[in-house]
Design a protein around this motif. Structure first.
Motif, short mmCIF file in Angstrom:
data_model
loop_
_atom_site.label_atom_id
_atom_site.label_comp_id
_atom_site.label_asym_id
_atom_site.label_seq_id
_atom_site.Cartn_x
_atom_site.Cartn_y
_atom_site.Cartn_z
N VAL A 24 -5.34 -6.92 -1.38
CA VAL A 24 -4.59 -5.99 -0.67
C VAL A 24 -3.18 -6.02 -0.59
CG1 VAL A 24 -4.48 -4.70 1.74
CG2 VAL A 24 -6.82 -5.57 0.84
N VAL A 25 -2.46 -4.97 -0.82
CA VAL A 25 -1.08 -5.19 -0.92
C VAL A 25 -0.21 -4.18 -0.07
CG1 VAL A 25 -0.90 -6.28 -3.22
CG2 VAL A 25 -0.76 -3.77 -2.88
N PRO A 26 0.77 -4.29 0.38
CA PRO A 26 1.65 -3.19 1.07
C PRO A 26 1.84 -1.98 0.15
CG PRO A 26 2.52 -5.19 1.67
CD PRO A 26 1.63 -5.43 0.43
N GLN A 27 1.99 -0.78 0.98
CA GLN A 27 2.56 0.23 0.17
C GLN A 27 4.00 -0.02 -0.10
OE1 GLN A 27 0.13 2.90 3.13
NE2 GLN A 27 1.91 4.17 2.75
N MET A 28 4.55 0.80 -1.38
CA MET A 28 5.93 0.53 -1.45
C MET A 28 6.72 1.85 -0.68
SD MET A 28 6.15 -1.08 -5.28
CE MET A 28 8.05 -0.99 -5.02
N CYS A 29 6.05 2.73 -0.38
CA CYS A 29 6.75 3.89 0.26
C CYS A 29 5.54 4.77 1.12
CB CYS A 29 7.30 4.95 -0.82
SG CYS A 29 6.07 6.09 -1.87
N ALA A 30 6.01 5.59 2.11
CA ALA A 30 5.03 6.01 3.10
C ALA A 30 4.25 6.96 2.32
CB ALA A 30 6.05 6.77 4.11
N ARG A 31 4.61 7.45 1.19
CA ARG A 31 3.70 8.50 0.56
C ARG A 31 2.56 8.05 -0.25
NH1 ARG A 31 7.26 10.57 -4.06
NH2 ARG A 31 6.39 8.69 -4.90
N ASP A 32 2.82 6.87 -0.97
CA ASP A 32 1.53 6.40 -1.76
C ASP A 32 0.83 5.37 -1.30
OD1 ASP A 32 2.98 8.09 -3.73
OD2 ASP A 32 4.26 6.82 -4.31
N ALA A 33 -0.50 5.63 -1.05
CA ALA A 33 -1.44 4.60 -0.85
C ALA A 33 -2.50 4.97 -1.46
CB ALA A 33 -1.91 4.72 0.63
N GLY A 34 -3.52 4.02 -2.00
CA GLY A 34 -4.77 4.06 -2.55
C GLY A 34 -5.21 2.89 -3.36
N GLY A 143 6.38 7.55 -9.67
CA GLY A 143 5.36 7.90 -8.79
C GLY A 143 4.89 6.57 -8.19
N ILE A 144 3.97 6.11 -8.02
CA ILE A 144 3.26 4.94 -7.45
C ILE A 144 4.17 3.52 -8.01
CG2 ILE A 144 1.25 3.16 -7.05
CD1 ILE A 144 -0.48 5.75 -7.44
N GLY A 145 4.51 2.82 -6.82
CA GLY A 145 5.36 1.57 -7.16
C GLY A 145 6.70 1.86 -7.84
#
Length: 212
Positions: A24-34, A143-145
């Motif tokens: 489990v790692v933190p999101q790098m921005c508020a938009r992207d989780a998954g 996009g992500i990361g």
């Protein structure tokens, strides 16, 4: 380990240890989780507590290897965060290539263009090109990361002529990063074949949780 480090490693063929565990790692921005699934190792990127993630995974009652991509966990993820989810994609990556792209493209600079507007809901630093006849479109954005992601569109009446493959290859020439990424729905066999023919290597699967 941070999300970007995991992605950079996967693009180079260096994957998380296949020990059946979940990172489990933190999101790098508020938009992207998954959720990112690699061989016998899953990464959940979220700002939710790790304890909640592990409780929700256990509550699925599934094989631990399958639980992170199981519908029960993804539904719990959506309920917890208020996010939406479309599909589980095949995640692919390819190295950058030198020189100009293999087809003539013109950049769309109109930020109100529908394809640009749509891309901006999922990516930053979006750039869009189209072929001279408008039959093909290539999108690049972060996009992500912060990874560079490519997406293509080809008009139905010009399919099966290699244009999709050329556009996917063009992304490898136009990226400013070491690698370019793309996601394809596994059921979209035509898209999967196009990107693999263009040199994109499967590295895992991805379930992106979208903000409403």
């Amino acid at each position: 380990m941070r999300l970007r480090e995991i992605l950079d490693g996967a693009a180079k063929g260096v994957f998380p240890v296949p020990d059946g565990s979940v990172t489990v790692v933190p999101q790098m921005c508020a938009r992207d989780a998954g959720v990112l699934a690699f061989t016998a190792h899953t990464v959940v990127f979220t700002d939710e507590p790790g304890a909640w993630v592990r409780e929700a995974l256990a509550a699925t009652g599934c094989d631990p290897l399958a639980a992170p991509m199981n519908a029960r966990f993804l539904a719990a993820f959506m309920d917890r965060t208020g996010r939406a989810h479309d599909t589980i994609d095949l995640l692919t990556a390819a190295s950058a290539l030198p020189g100009p792209p293999p087809c003539e493209l013109r950049e769309i600079r109109d930020r109100a263009h529908p394809r640009v507007v749509r891309a901006l809901t999922h990516r930053d630093e979006v750039r869009v090109w189209e072929t001279a006849d408008g039959a093909g479109v290539l999108v690049l954005g972060r996009g992500i990361g912060g990874r560079t992601e490519a997406a293509i569109e080809v008009e139905e009446d010009v399919r099966h002529r290699g244009l999709g493959r050329r556009l996917a290859v063009a992304a490898r020439h136009l990226t400013t990063d070491e690698f370019v990424w793309s996601q394809q729905s596994p059921g979209n066999a035509r898209s999967v074949r196009v990107f693999q023919a263009a040199g994109y290597r499967p590295v895992g699967s991805e379930a992106l949780m979208l903000l409403p």
